[in-house]
Design an enzyme around this catalytic site. Sequence first.
Site, PDB file in Angstrom:
ATOM      1  N   ASP A 156     119.030 -45.673  73.446  1.00  0.00           N
ATOM      2  CA  ASP A 156     119.444 -46.185  72.829  1.00  0.00           C
ATOM      3  C   ASP A 156     121.328 -46.797  72.969  1.00  0.00           C
ATOM      4  O   ASP A 156     121.254 -45.894  72.470  1.00  0.00           O
ATOM      5  CB  ASP A 156     118.871 -46.356  71.522  1.00  0.00           C
ATOM      6  CG  ASP A 156     117.131 -47.180  71.179  1.00  0.00           C
ATOM      7  OD1 ASP A 156     116.835 -48.039  71.908  1.00  0.00           O
ATOM      8  OD2 ASP A 156     116.625 -46.463  70.817  1.00  0.00           O
ATOM      9  N   SER A 165     110.881 -51.265  68.405  1.00  0.00           N
ATOM     10  CA  SER A 165     111.735 -52.623  68.193  1.00  0.00           C
ATOM     11  C   SER A 165     111.611 -52.999  67.105  1.00  0.00           C
ATOM     12  O   SER A 165     111.657 -52.475  66.184  1.00  0.00           O
ATOM     13  CB  SER A 165     111.652 -52.719  69.714  1.00  0.00           C
ATOM     14  OG  SER A 165     112.724 -53.157  69.762  1.00  0.00           O
ATOM     15  N   HIS A 189     114.820 -47.358  75.716  1.00  0.00           N
ATOM     16  CA  HIS A 189     114.600 -47.522  74.526  1.00  0.00           C
ATOM     17  C   HIS A 189     113.328 -48.630  75.436  1.00  0.00           C
ATOM     18  O   HIS A 189     112.193 -48.575  73.830  1.00  0.00           O
ATOM     19  CB  HIS A 189     115.760 -49.622  74.277  1.00  0.00           C
ATOM     20  CG  HIS A 189     114.944 -50.523  72.996  1.00  0.00           C
ATOM     21  ND1 HIS A 189     115.407 -49.776  72.051  1.00  0.00           N
ATOM     22  CD2 HIS A 189     114.341 -51.508  73.188  1.00  0.00           C
ATOM     23  CE1 HIS A 189     114.914 -50.801  70.522  1.00  0.00           C
ATOM     24  NE2 HIS A 189     114.046 -51.705  71.651  1.00  0.00           N
TER      25      HIS A 189
END
Length: 293
Positions: A236, A153, A268
């Site tokens: 995602d 991320s 995610h």
Amino acid sequence: MGGWRDMPAEALEEQYSPSRWSPRLGRDAVIQAHLAATAAGTQRARASAQTSLHVPYGDGDGEKLDIYFPTDPSGTFPVLVYIHGGYWQCLSKDESGFAAPPLVSKGVAVVAVGYNIAPKGHMDAMVLQVRRSLAFLVERYSGIRGIYLCGHSAGAHLAAMVLSTDWTEYGVAPDIKGAVLVSGVYDLEPILHTYVNDALNMSREDAQRNSPMLCITPAAPAAAACEVLVAVAQHDSPEFRRQSQEYSQALRAAGWSVSLLDLAGVDHFDIIEKLSEESYVLTQVILNMISRA
């Protein structure tokens, strides 16, 4: 062609709120589960591996590393440098050792990098800290046989910024053989228009200066030898998936060795949490990347 600039504010917020896209758990629950999984995994790693914790790579409070040494650290060994996510404003190296057990058992050291998150840390400073942490590692540990970056991320963003570093400024030449960029953000401009920037307080210039998409250097011979894996989760958001696709395409166009891995059945959060499992596909991909070098 419609893009993020044409999205209503609410839609853009949703696109950059990864917790809204998980089919496993509700918004708050998936974040709490992520914090619990990464913290517990790190505790297990610290209990089972030989470690050097809180090693300072600079003078700042947040400038510390955790090192998980290979089970048999004889001679030289490859190092996976893990850069945590948390939207540049939460998490720390203390939840970042969960991936160590399957790697140290195969002779790979794992380093979890700490950096000053917002609001204390500014984006420019975070990028510099992560770069300096690598320079420190190279200077301090002569036994390193190749560095592999892994970021999740916001950490994937920081790892991507490391790829564009002019190392002459640091007086070292880290042998970066690979980078695994997981569910990252590579163009920061959309972030300016979301809640994420409340704590970051970035200007447009800050965002552009620190966007990997805008910092891609043509692959030098050494860079061409650096294998980049851009990984993205099935669950995602479309914007996160777009960013991964466009960044991997841009790297490839600049001559980098890149592959895009679209992982089915994960979101995610568990796309990275599962690195604690040796049988997980991404763990195996990392081990294969290291064994090929």
